[in-house]
Structures are given as structure tokens and as C-alpha cells.
Design a protein around this motif. Sequence first.
Motif, PDB file in Angstrom:
ATOM      1  N   TYR A  98       0.825  -1.212   0.000  1.00 27.69           N
ATOM      2  CA  TYR A  98       0.000   0.000   0.000  1.00 27.69           C
ATOM      3  C   TYR A  98       0.857   1.260   0.000  1.00 27.69           C
ATOM      4  CZ  TYR A  98      -3.428  -3.498   1.406  1.00 27.69           C
ATOM      5  OH  TYR A  98      -4.216  -4.622   1.455  1.00 27.69           O
ATOM      6  N   VAL A  99       1.956   1.223   0.722  1.00 24.52           N
ATOM      7  CA  VAL A  99       2.876   2.370   0.752  1.00 24.52           C
ATOM      8  C   VAL A  99       3.453   2.621  -0.644  1.00 24.52           C
ATOM      9  CG1 VAL A  99       5.104   3.180   1.622  1.00 24.52           C
ATOM     10  CG2 VAL A  99       3.482   2.107   3.179  1.00 24.52           C
ATOM     11  N   GLU A 100       3.871   1.560  -1.309  1.00 32.42           N
ATOM     12  CA  GLU A 100       4.457   1.706  -2.643  1.00 32.42           C
ATOM     13  C   GLU A 100       3.423   2.189  -3.655  1.00 32.42           C
ATOM     14  OE1 GLU A 100       6.180  -2.119  -3.336  1.00 32.42           O
ATOM     15  OE2 GLU A 100       7.938  -1.708  -2.077  1.00 32.42           O
ATOM     16  N   ARG A 101       2.188   1.746  -3.476  1.00 34.34           N
ATOM     17  CA  ARG A 101       1.107   2.187  -4.369  1.00 34.34           C
ATOM     18  C   ARG A 101       0.865   3.694  -4.210  1.00 34.34           C
ATOM     19  NH1 ARG A 101      -4.034  -1.311  -3.678  1.00 34.34           N
ATOM     20  NH2 ARG A 101      -2.622  -2.849  -4.604  1.00 34.34           N
ATOM     21  N   VAL A 102       0.890   4.166  -2.965  1.00 36.94           N
ATOM     22  CA  VAL A 102       0.709   5.604  -2.718  1.00 36.94           C
ATOM     23  C   VAL A 102       1.859   6.390  -3.336  1.00 36.94           C
ATOM     24  CG1 VAL A 102       0.575   7.411  -0.967  1.00 36.94           C
ATOM     25  CG2 VAL A 102      -0.634   5.254  -0.619  1.00 36.94           C
ATOM     26  N   ALA A 103       3.088   5.878  -3.213  1.00 36.75           N
ATOM     27  CA  ALA A 103       4.241   6.566  -3.792  1.00 36.75           C
ATOM     28  C   ALA A 103       4.053   6.749  -5.300  1.00 36.75           C
ATOM     29  CB  ALA A 103       5.514   5.777  -3.498  1.00 36.75           C
ATOM     30  N   LYS A 104       3.536   5.713  -5.957  1.00 32.81           N
ATOM     31  CA  LYS A 104       3.298   5.812  -7.400  1.00 32.81           C
ATOM     32  C   LYS A 104       2.164   6.783  -7.707  1.00 32.81           C
ATOM     33  CE  LYS A 104       3.109   2.926 -11.512  1.00 32.81           C
ATOM     34  NZ  LYS A 104       2.947   1.558 -12.067  1.00 32.81           N
ATOM     35  N   ASP A 105       1.114   6.761  -6.873  1.00 31.06           N
ATOM     36  CA  ASP A 105       0.004   7.715  -7.057  1.00 31.06           C
ATOM     37  C   ASP A 105       0.495   9.156  -6.928  1.00 31.06           C
ATOM     38  OD1 ASP A 105      -1.957   5.803  -7.499  1.00 31.06           O
ATOM     39  OD2 ASP A 105      -2.443   5.604  -5.370  1.00 31.06           O
ATOM     40  N   ILE A 106       1.394   9.383  -5.983  1.00 29.55           N
ATOM     41  CA  ILE A 106       1.950  10.725  -5.800  1.00 29.55           C
ATOM     42  C   ILE A 106       2.712  11.129  -7.053  1.00 29.55           C
ATOM     43  CG2 ILE A 106       3.681  12.071  -4.530  1.00 29.55           C
ATOM     44  CD1 ILE A 106       2.903  10.409  -2.024  1.00 29.55           C
ATOM     45  N   ALA A 107       3.555  10.251  -7.547  1.00 28.63           N
ATOM     46  CA  ALA A 107       4.365  10.558  -8.727  1.00 28.63           C
ATOM     47  C   ALA A 107       3.505  10.903  -9.937  1.00 28.63           C
ATOM     48  CB  ALA A 107       5.271   9.375  -9.049  1.00 28.63           C
ATOM     49  N   GLU A 108       2.379  10.231 -10.047  1.00 29.74           N
ATOM     50  CA  GLU A 108       1.531  10.399 -11.237  1.00 29.74           C
ATOM     51  C   GLU A 108       0.566  11.570 -11.128  1.00 29.74           C
ATOM     52  OE1 GLU A 108      -0.307   6.595 -11.479  1.00 29.74           O
ATOM     53  OE2 GLU A 108       1.410   5.629 -12.459  1.00 29.74           O
ATOM     54  N   ASN A 109       0.373  12.126  -9.914  1.00 28.82           N
ATOM     55  CA  ASN A 109      -0.684  13.130  -9.750  1.00 28.82           C
ATOM     56  C   ASN A 109      -0.259  14.481  -9.192  1.00 28.82           C
ATOM     57  OD1 ASN A 109      -3.409  11.688 -10.356  1.00 28.82           O
ATOM     58  ND2 ASN A 109      -2.297  10.213  -9.095  1.00 28.82           N
ATOM     59  N   VAL A 110       0.928  14.607  -8.623  1.00 30.18           N
ATOM     60  CA  VAL A 110       1.314  15.911  -8.054  1.00 30.18           C
ATOM     61  C   VAL A 110       1.574  16.914  -9.169  1.00 30.18           C
ATOM     62  CG1 VAL A 110       2.234  15.070  -5.866  1.00 30.18           C
ATOM     63  CG2 VAL A 110       3.720  15.151  -7.872  1.00 30.18           C
ATOM     64  N   ASN A 111       1.197  18.174  -8.889  1.00 29.22           N
ATOM     65  CA  ASN A 111       1.352  19.216  -9.907  1.00 29.22           C
ATOM     66  C   ASN A 111       2.279  20.336  -9.461  1.00 29.22           C
ATOM     67  OD1 ASN A 111      -0.358  20.288  -7.954  1.00 29.22           O
ATOM     68  ND2 ASN A 111      -1.431  21.601  -9.449  1.00 29.22           N
ATOM     69  N   SER A 112       2.890  20.178  -8.249  1.00 27.66           N
ATOM     70  CA  SER A 112       3.782  21.224  -7.752  1.00 27.66           C
ATOM     71  C   SER A 112       4.796  20.592  -6.795  1.00 27.66           C
ATOM     72  CB  SER A 112       2.982  22.319  -7.025  1.00 27.66           C
ATOM     73  OG  SER A 112       2.249  21.766  -5.944  1.00 27.66           O
TER      74      SER A 112
END
Length: 442
Positions: A98-112
Motif C-alpha cells: 500500500y505504501v508503494e502504491r501511494v508513492a506511485k500515485d503521488i508521482a503520477e498526480n502531483v502538480n507542484s
Amino acid sequence: MKIAVVGTGYVGLVTGVCLADIGHKVQCIDIDSEKVEKMRLGFSPIYEPGLEELMVKNIAEKRLFFTTNHKEGFMDADAIYIAVGTPENDDGSANLLYVERVAKDIAENVNSDVVVVTKSTVPVGTNDRINEIIQNNLVNNVTIHVVSNPEFLREGSAIFDTFNGDRIVIGADHEPAGKLIEEINKPFDISVFKTDLRSAEMIKYASNAFLATKISFINEISNICERIGANVEDVALGMGQDSRIGNQFLNAGIGYGGSCFPKDTKALIQISGNAGYEFELLKGVVHVNQNQQNLLLYKLNQRFDSIAGMKIAVLGLAFKPNTDDMREAPSIVVTKRLIEQGAELIAYDPAAIENAKKLLSSEIIYVNSVEDALKGSDLALILTEWSKIKEFPLENYKKLMKEAIVFDGRNCYELSNVKEHEIEYYSIGRPNVKKQKVLVEK
């Protein structure tokens, strides 16, 4: 500041709500849409004293929001907190899926540019792995730094602990990122201890392992006390007055449970093994705790030739009071063995019944009060020291039960008080109280 918190379990929801309460604008993110809708209305998915009140307050003041959309939640965030679960694998290691999944979600969605804060309890080196995943999957041209900010919250008093903690640990290899997290936490007015990423990760595991060690130690002392006629409560009090030892976590009982100590002790053993070191002391702590959960069963089997067909009141199911958490609760082991021996169980818990139904035998009958559990029972087992149980009038055991026989796994009652009533009483590390006729002065 604008903050996103991914995960709305004990750690994530409490963290998000408390950060909102000190003035930040917080988006809590969870993939469970039904859960999110309930939280938007101010309903907490977990039992934690004071949490719903703070949720309602901060939702009304437009500082606390809930969403299933990562892009929406991460929009222009100054910090993103990872607070998802790290359940135990079969080998005792922490599951980081779950931690690794969140890390990937962050990489794909942060805009700043943003600081990623790990609140989840993770093995040493995980924050480096989080950073690697983020950097390898970044979609936008932004700068991200990872900080470790482990939690030290006790279930049942998590709100109090957040505002009254002993220290805030911040592990960072990038000083400005660590400084930002220090600034976020400044309104709590709690001292900050700053270190590197790996030391912060280790502080969390080492702290929980040490506390678990204190619990197993006093439980071992209690078992010796029973055999030599000493009173473990007096022993613990005498020990605790030594400032080098302290009096916390010296309450004898039937062992620790919950989401932290069992999982974190096993994970640290695994971490040590992976580093080529056998943590023998901690292995002993885990072994002692597993044995301790069977202690009441041992006492029962000493007292009775058979409990088959007996009606047993089980008082308390959660692993500790003021929570509905059943993870690693001693009641799981105890009730399973009692049913295997043919007992009929009537159980009561003020908060954990719904969660208990998911884990315990379908043969257990659940009731809504201590009185209903005790009515017509042959004996009672106390597994959780809820105030409703500790404050229950001792004279009512005799009034309600066929025979007032009590096995107290949490030492809820003073022996001097028990002796004033017609109760046969067995506790942990203290002398047994045999039933005797209580003379009433006329």
C-alpha cells in the motif's frame, strides 16, 4: 498550509483531523467511496474518543475535506502524508504494497513541488524506496523530498497524544524539507527531535519494541509472583518509583495486542535478521506474550476438570479499552480455545462487538451490557479493562451469576475490595481470593 493525508485508518484520520484543528487545510484521501461519504458527514469509521467531535468542528470550519480523487487531494499541496497500513506478511515482515502504491500515485498526480511525509510504520530504508519510486514515475517536472515523521499514538487516547506528545521525530536528509514539517507541527508546541531518515525509521520500531519488552517483563515477573506468594502490583509500584525504570507499561495482564506491538516486534526481528543479526531478546518478548495470552486458560483448566457445557461470560473483547480494534486481541485466542473445549460464550464489549463478529466464532452470543453477560453464567472472564467493567459493582457478580467465579486477566479490582464480597477471584500475579461468607453487621 495545504496538506494531503493518504489513508484514513487510526493514524491517517487522527493525523488529518488534528492537523486541521491547528489551522491547516487538510484533504484526507481514501479509495473507499462509501467510507469517504460517511466521513464527509462527520461520521468516524473507527472508535476513538473525541475524534468525531473534532471532525464535525473542522468540517464546519472548512479546514477538513475528504475525497477519493488523488489528483484533487494533491492539488497544490505543501505536504503529502502517507498513512496507509503496513500489515504483517507471513514471515513477520511489513507488507509495503500500500505504501508503494501511494508513492506511485503521488508521482503520477502531483502538480507542484511537495514534501512527502511518511507516517506509516515502515522498515528502515523504506523512505529511500519511496523516493526512488516517486522519482522513477514522475509525470510532471516537480521537486519532491521525502521525510520520515513516525507516529507515537496510543489507540484510545490518540487525540490526547497528538496534542500532548513527548516529542515529534522528524527524519530528513534534506534540511529545508525537514524544516517545513517542523513548521507544520509548530502549533502543537511539542519539542522536536531531528535526525536522518533511517534513524527516524528505527526510533519508531525501537520505541515499540522497548515498550513491548516492559510488558512481557512484568508479565514474567507476575508469573513468578504467583508461585512465591508476592503481589505483582506492589512489585511494579516499587520498581516504577526508580526513575531509571518508570511506572508506565508495568501493568501485568494477559499480554499486549493491537495493530502496533505484535506487528512491529516481529518486523524488527525480521529487519535484524535481514541485517545478519539475531535479536534474541525481542524473540523472547514475542514468545512470552504468546504464552501469556493462554494464561487464563491454564488457570481455568487448573480450577475445573472440564468446562464443557459451562456458560462463560466474556467481559471485554477489544485488545485494550477505548478502542474497537480487535487486531491481535487476546480474546481471539481465548474464545477460540474455550469453544474448542465445549463452553458456551456470552460476550460483552462497549465498542468492539461488530469487529469481533468478523473475527470470532459464530457460536458466541453477544449482549449489550455486563449484566446481560453475567446473568445465569457459571463463571466470568475479564479480557479488557473497560471502565464499565472496572466500575461494575462487585456485589452484582453474586446476584447475577450461578456462582460468582471470576478470572480477571487485567487485574481490574483491588484485592481488598474483592475480599469484602462472596467471590472466588483469580487475577494475574496476585494471590487468589477464595469465596468466603461475608458477615453483615446487624
